[in-house]
Write a protein that holds these residues in place. Sequence first.
Motif, short mmCIF file in Angstrom:
data_model
loop_
_atom_site.label_atom_id
_atom_site.label_comp_id
_atom_site.label_asym_id
_atom_site.label_seq_id
_atom_site.Cartn_x
_atom_site.Cartn_y
_atom_site.Cartn_z
N MET A 1 41.70 34.93 25.58
CA MET A 1 42.67 36.00 25.46
C MET A 1 43.35 35.93 24.09
O MET A 1 43.68 34.85 23.63
CB MET A 1 43.70 35.85 26.58
N ALA A 2 43.55 37.05 23.47
CA ALA A 2 44.17 37.11 22.14
C ALA A 2 45.69 37.07 22.26
O ALA A 2 46.26 37.31 23.31
CB ALA A 2 43.74 38.40 21.45
N ALA A 3 46.34 36.76 21.15
CA ALA A 3 47.80 36.79 21.09
C ALA A 3 48.28 38.21 21.34
O ALA A 3 47.55 39.18 21.12
CB ALA A 3 48.27 36.30 19.73
N LYS A 4 49.53 38.32 21.82
CA LYS A 4 50.09 39.65 22.08
C LYS A 4 51.60 39.63 21.88
O LYS A 4 52.25 38.60 22.00
CB LYS A 4 49.77 40.10 23.50
N PHE A 5 52.14 40.79 21.54
CA PHE A 5 53.58 41.00 21.48
C PHE A 5 54.02 41.58 22.81
O PHE A 5 53.39 42.49 23.33
CB PHE A 5 53.95 41.99 20.36
N ARG A 18 58.71 39.12 21.96
CA ARG A 18 58.20 37.76 21.81
C ARG A 18 56.71 37.86 21.53
O ARG A 18 56.05 38.79 21.99
CB ARG A 18 58.49 36.91 23.04
N LEU A 19 56.23 36.92 20.75
CA LEU A 19 54.80 36.83 20.44
C LEU A 19 54.24 35.68 21.26
O LEU A 19 54.75 34.56 21.19
CB LEU A 19 54.60 36.57 18.94
N ALA A 28 56.83 32.93 18.98
CA ALA A 28 57.86 33.54 18.13
C ALA A 28 58.68 34.51 18.98
O ALA A 28 58.18 35.08 19.95
CB ALA A 28 57.23 34.29 16.97
N THR A 29 59.95 34.67 18.60
CA THR A 29 60.82 35.63 19.27
C THR A 29 61.55 36.45 18.23
O THR A 29 61.78 35.99 17.11
CB THR A 29 61.85 34.93 20.19
#
Length: 58
Positions: A1-5, A18-19, A28-29
């Motif tokens: 699964m890829a990163a998401k915001f 948040r990332l 990250a936030t």
Amino acid sequence: MAAKFEVYRDAAGKYRFRLKAGNGEIIATGEAYESKAGCLNGIESIKTNAPGAPIVEV
């Protein structure tokens, strides 16, 4: 699964993001925004400006 915001509202009703990494860990936030549009602009700013950002130790 890829990163998401993820965009959400905090307890005060302000918009935040948040990332999350592909494993679900928050990496990250963002700050609190009055509007959803402002929050989305914050995300776009990170996408645009972060790829070349230097690492600075303070």
